[in-house]
Design an enzyme around this catalytic site. Structure first.
Site, short mmCIF file in Angstrom:
data_model
loop_
_atom_site.label_atom_id
_atom_site.label_comp_id
_atom_site.label_asym_id
_atom_site.label_seq_id
_atom_site.Cartn_x
_atom_site.Cartn_y
_atom_site.Cartn_z
N GLU A 374 44.12 42.31 44.21
CA GLU A 374 44.08 41.00 43.55
C GLU A 374 42.99 41.01 42.47
O GLU A 374 41.83 40.77 42.74
CB GLU A 374 43.85 39.90 44.57
CG GLU A 374 44.79 39.99 45.77
CD GLU A 374 46.23 40.32 45.43
OE1 GLU A 374 46.75 39.83 44.41
OE2 GLU A 374 46.86 41.07 46.17
N THR A 375 43.44 41.29 41.26
CA THR A 375 42.55 41.58 40.14
C THR A 375 43.19 41.04 38.87
O THR A 375 44.41 40.92 38.79
CB THR A 375 42.36 43.10 40.01
OG1 THR A 375 41.80 43.62 41.22
CG2 THR A 375 41.46 43.49 38.85
#
Length: 563
Positions: A374-375
């Site tokens: 999750e970036t």
């Protein structure tokens, strides 16, 4: 865009890459302008950066503005509770600068503390995975060195959206809903991110006034508005109440680090990544191994080319896991890992006829760290040709899952990447930074410069290598390279590989015959990361591209207009 040998791009309308394979069918054209471009996975965030360019800011100012906005708009992916890294290309000097703003473990977060809590390995989430957030210190360092506008101006778009609201985009709404149970388990997260008890649906206007207040404190006081004062006090009290370890000195003493990017050459391009504690060395090792094979002759999306890339990934990542950690705590043999003779030796281990499920001779250092994808990645080029390649993350979706009441953001769970096995490069220690998945990328040749990145945990280095090869070997444009089908392997051993259905079925059958255990995924999933790219050429034309796997856009700056 016309064909040039220097840029590695193909002429508009070309149908085949070298080797005769059809080029990817793209859904978007490359954006081109002589002004600036901001490329992010959220159009409102891209526009926030463009607004700063149009106020006279440069690429650095715009990148901070876009990041602040997207931290609000994609809270599962990033925010001021996470870390950031950046590569800055300064047009007037032609120099590259690297910024590592990954936070360290609190002084009180030790293997002994974990053992006392009954942990035999690092947890995946929760208070014992919380490390000091580096994002705001990174903003401050970037602005102090390169910025032109005050933070009050730079953060104004994000503050507006936090207080007045914005409509949630489609992909973000789906990812938000997938984490309802996690958010509901923490009172602060529930109050912040589940208005009415549920994740907001696509098109629903979401507000986060608590985050607006936190951003206002930063706008007024810089880094001291976060690492000291109201926000810091709230974080320290909350972590203590949860049984964690975070002190005032852990926050106030943290400083980002300016680093020299590490580089290799690939088919005449100079490719740059950030040094350890990141996995950037893995992308460069992959490229060095791939360079030993004539991928151009094999052909775009050919089984022979993809086989080499997949095997190179295994070899490179085995050494990432074995050797990479915080260089302040152990020697990381970067020069040896990146030597061309060593790459030739590693390449000789690839069997052209069979996939290897166990890579030798590398020895893995304990169990692989957990996956976290999750970036956000964003890239900016301004009118003067300055480029920022910028990546920021909470690690897992919504990080630790914990929100200190009144702050408006989740704390990251980056500490999950440490190991508790003693004596390893990545063993947990006070004020140590973990092995980091975040990597911004940059490549240049003959006056052409590309800031690029593709997020997604351990997907990143292998996706970077595929992007570079798509341009350098097969002549794709930056948009085609982002849209092209990819493979990804989230594990460090075995023959399992995920591959997109964009890769032809006949090629997938050949890979299976070689022993690759393929899981075929549909187009436009998050498993293969979301990318952005900007490019400038020697004529002063700037280009932008955005990955259609997400909701984003590369938005150009408008001209200055007077009445």
């Amino acid at each position: 865009m016309t064909a040039t040998a220097s840029s590695g791009t193909v002429a508009a309308g070309a149908q085949h890459a070298p080797g005769g394979a059809p080029l990817p069918i793209v859904g978007r054209s490359v954006v081109a302008t002589q002004n600036g471009i901001v490329a992010t996975s959220q159009p409102l965030a891209s526009m926030a950066g463009v607004q700063i360019l149009e106020r006279g800011g440069n690429a650095i100012d715009a990148a901070i503005a876009a990041n602040a906005a997207i931290g609000l708009m994609e809270p599962m992916m990033n925010g001021i509770g996470g870390d950031l890294f950046a590569i800055v290309y300064e047009a007037k000097t032609g120099r590259l600068y690297g910024l590592n703003s990954s936070g360290w473990a609190p002084a009180g977060l030790t293997p002994a503390l974990l053992a006392a809590r009954g942990a035999t390995k690092m947890p995946d989430r929760g208070i014992l995975t919380v490390t000091v957030p580096g994002a705001v210190a990174g903003w401050d360092a970037l602005r102090q060195r390169f910025g032109t506008l005050p933070l009050s101006t730079i953060l104004a778009p994000a503050i507006h959206y936090a207080e007045s609201g914005f409509p949630v985009s489609e992909v973000d709404a789906r990812m938000w809903a997938e984490r309802e149970a996690l958010l509901a388990a923490d009172p602060g997260a529930r109050a912040t991110y589940l208005p009415g008890g549920h994740a907001p649906a696509a098109g629903v206007v979401f507000r986060n006034p608590d985050l607006g207040a936190s951003l206002r404190a930063i706008a007024a006081h810089g880094r001291d508005g976060y690492y000291r004062g109201r926000t810091a006090d709230a974080l320290i009290a909350f972590v203590a109440a949860q049984g964690g370890a975070l002190s005032a000195s852990d926050l106030s003493e943290f400083q980002p680090e300016w680093v020299t990017p590490i580089q290799t050459t690939y088919r005449g391009w100079t490719v740059s990544e950030l040094p350890p504690n990141t996995q950037g060395v893995g992308a460069l090792m992959m490229l060095n191994i791939m360079e030993q094979f004539p991928l151009r002759d094999y052909g775009f999306h050919s089984a022979r080319a993809l086989h080499v890339m997949i095997e190179a990934k295994k070899l490179a990542y085995a050494d990432v896991l074995r050797y990479v950690g915080d260089p302040k705590f152990s020697r990381i043999p970067v020069d040896e890992l990146l030597s061309k003779p060593r790459a030739a030796e590693r390449a000789a281990l690839i069997d052209a006829q069979h996939a290897q499920c166990e890579v030798r001779p590398s020895t893995l250092a304990g169990a692989p760290p957990p996956a976290g994808s999750e970036t956000i990645y964003l890239s900016v080029v301004d009118r003067a040709g300055n480029i920022v390649s910028f990546i920021q993350s909470n690690y897992s979706a919504f990080g630790s899952g914990l929100v200190a009441p009144g702050t408006g953001f989740v704390l990251q769970n980056r500490g999950a990447l440490f190991t508790l096995s003693p004596g390893q490069p990545n063993t947990l220690a006070p004020h140590k930074r973990p092995l980091h998945t975040l990597i911004p990328g940059f490549m240049q040749k003959d006056g052409v410069r590309i800031g690029f990145g593709i997020m997604g945990g351990w997907n990143q280095a292998q996706a970077h290598a595929q992007f570079v090869a798509d341009i350098a070997d097969f002549g794709l444009t930056i948009q085609q390279a982002l849209e092209a089908g990819r493979f990804t392997k989230g594990t460090f051993a075995g023959c399992d590989v995920q591959i997109e259905s964009l890769v032809p079925d006949s090629v997938r059958r050949e890979l299976t015959a070689l022993g690759h255990e393929l899981t075929v995924m549909p187009p436009r999933t998050g498993d293969f990361g979301y990318g952005q790219a900007v490019m400038s050429d020697s004529a002063g034309v700037h280009f932008g591209a955005s990955d259609p796997r997400h909701d984003g856009a590369a938005i150009p700056q408008g001209p200055a207009i007077s009445d």
